[in-house]
Enzyme design. Structure first.
Site, PDB file in Angstrom:
ATOM      1  N   ASP A 129       0.858  -1.184   0.000  1.00  0.00           N
ATOM      2  CA  ASP A 129       0.000   0.000   0.000  1.00  0.00           C
ATOM      3  C   ASP A 129       0.895   1.235   0.000  1.00  0.00           C
ATOM      4  O   ASP A 129       2.033   1.198   0.466  1.00  0.00           O
ATOM      5  CB  ASP A 129      -0.966   0.011   1.186  1.00  0.00           C
ATOM      6  CG  ASP A 129      -0.233   0.089   2.521  1.00  0.00           C
ATOM      7  OD1 ASP A 129       0.301   1.153   2.843  1.00  0.00           O
ATOM      8  OD2 ASP A 129      -0.195  -0.938   3.228  1.00  0.00           O
ATOM      9  N   ASN A 137      -4.676  12.615  -1.322  1.00  0.00           N
ATOM     10  CA  ASN A 137      -6.082  12.784  -1.712  1.00  0.00           C
ATOM     11  C   ASN A 137      -6.700  14.003  -1.033  1.00  0.00           C
ATOM     12  O   ASN A 137      -7.426  14.782  -1.667  1.00  0.00           O
ATOM     13  CB  ASN A 137      -6.885  11.534  -1.347  1.00  0.00           C
ATOM     14  CG  ASN A 137      -7.018  10.573  -2.517  1.00  0.00           C
ATOM     15  OD1 ASN A 137      -6.822  10.948  -3.668  1.00  0.00           O
ATOM     16  ND2 ASN A 137      -7.351   9.340  -2.222  1.00  0.00           N
ATOM     17  N   HIS A 142      -8.789  14.187  -5.387  1.00  0.00           N
ATOM     18  CA  HIS A 142      -8.859  12.789  -5.829  1.00  0.00           C
ATOM     19  C   HIS A 142      -8.311  12.602  -7.237  1.00  0.00           C
ATOM     20  O   HIS A 142      -7.833  11.513  -7.575  1.00  0.00           O
ATOM     21  CB  HIS A 142     -10.310  12.299  -5.749  1.00  0.00           C
ATOM     22  CG  HIS A 142     -10.805  12.130  -4.339  1.00  0.00           C
ATOM     23  ND1 HIS A 142     -10.507  11.028  -3.573  1.00  0.00           N
ATOM     24  CD2 HIS A 142     -11.573  12.932  -3.546  1.00  0.00           C
ATOM     25  CE1 HIS A 142     -11.069  11.137  -2.383  1.00  0.00           C
ATOM     26  NE2 HIS A 142     -11.722  12.292  -2.335  1.00  0.00           N
ATOM     27  N   ASP A 146      -5.723   9.749  -8.069  1.00  0.00           N
ATOM     28  CA  ASP A 146      -5.884   8.760  -9.144  1.00  0.00           C
ATOM     29  C   ASP A 146      -4.649   8.728 -10.037  1.00  0.00           C
ATOM     30  O   ASP A 146      -4.181   7.644 -10.441  1.00  0.00           O
ATOM     31  CB  ASP A 146      -7.121   9.088  -9.972  1.00  0.00           C
ATOM     32  CG  ASP A 146      -8.414   8.825  -9.217  1.00  0.00           C
ATOM     33  OD1 ASP A 146      -8.356   8.153  -8.168  1.00  0.00           O
ATOM     34  OD2 ASP A 146      -9.469   9.301  -9.675  1.00  0.00           O
ATOM     35  N   ASP A 172      -5.352   2.207  -2.626  1.00  0.00           N
ATOM     36  CA  ASP A 172      -3.909   2.346  -2.790  1.00  0.00           C
ATOM     37  C   ASP A 172      -3.204   1.023  -2.511  1.00  0.00           C
ATOM     38  O   ASP A 172      -2.028   1.008  -2.143  1.00  0.00           O
ATOM     39  CB  ASP A 172      -3.377   3.435  -1.849  1.00  0.00           C
ATOM     40  CG  ASP A 172      -3.544   3.057  -0.375  1.00  0.00           C
ATOM     41  OD1 ASP A 172      -4.468   2.278  -0.071  1.00  0.00           O
ATOM     42  OD2 ASP A 172      -2.757   3.544   0.451  1.00  0.00           O
TER      43      ASP A 172
END
Length: 210
Positions: A129, A137, A142, A146, A172
């Site tokens: 992760d 974020n 966001h 992304d 993630d």
């Protein structure tokens, strides 16, 4: 009939199977083309003695057959493309294009069935992760998050040999399935860490992610 339901193969009857994409082949055309041409050939033979009428029937028939073939082939190709696209979307992450959780789960099960208990090769599963992803974020939005996931996925895919599956299983989180000996599995850990040693450029900004 009563005994046949006791056979082990009966359990396989309820399992769903993926229909293969229908593609055009020489065998199909060999059946279809004569079937479409035959009516026009018969019309020519009974079309009387007028050569103009015979020529009109032959020309019209050729055009109709050609249009029918073009329409049929294009329809089948569109159906195959839609089927393959639907299958891809069901098995891959829409953001990164990597395999999703069900697909890599099936891959891990396949590898476990193939590895022998007394052999040197093992199945290694890496769960990764991104550190600080929530902060990215919340601070950058966001869209930036992304883009960060896309860049991280590209680096992971480049660092891991092509024969080993890399999947995105969460926001993630990534999962890697590796089959091999312990030394190779540990080298892959170093390669994965190394691919994040350089900053990731996201929207013109260098972000350091571990």
């Amino acid at each position: 009939l009563g005994v046949t339901v006791l056979h082990p193969s009966v359990a396989e009857l309820s399992q769903a199977t993926r229909p293969p994409p229908q593609a055009w082949s020489a065998g199909r055309l060999a059946l279809l083309v004569p079937a479409m041409i035959t009516p026009f050939v018969l019309l020519i033979t009974v079309g009387g003695d007028s050569p103009v009428l015979r020529l009109a029937i032959a020309g019209t028939g050729a055009v109709l057959v050609l249009l029918l073939l073009v329409r049929a082939v294009s329809a089948v190709r569109a159906q195959v493309a839609a089927q393959l696209r639907s299958e891809f979307q069901a098995r891959h992450d829409p953001l990164t294009g990597l395999p999703n959780r069900p697909m890599i789960s099936a891959e891990i099960e396949r590898l476990l069935r193939r590895v022998t208990p007394d052999g040197p090769r093992r199945v290694w599963v890496y769960l990764l992760d991104l550190d600080g992803f929530k902060w990215v974020n919340e601070s950058w939005g966001h869209d930036t998050g992304d883009q960060l996931v896309i860049e991280a996925a590209a680096r992971l895919r480049a660092a891991v040999p092509a024969q080993h599956m890399v999947a995105r299983v969460g926001g993630d989180e990534f999962l890697i399935a590796y089959e091999g000996e312990k030394a190779g599995a540990l080298r892959l850990v170093d390669d994965i860490r190394g691919c994040f040693a350089r900053p990731l450029t996201v929207r013109g900004t260098d972000l350091v992610i571990s």
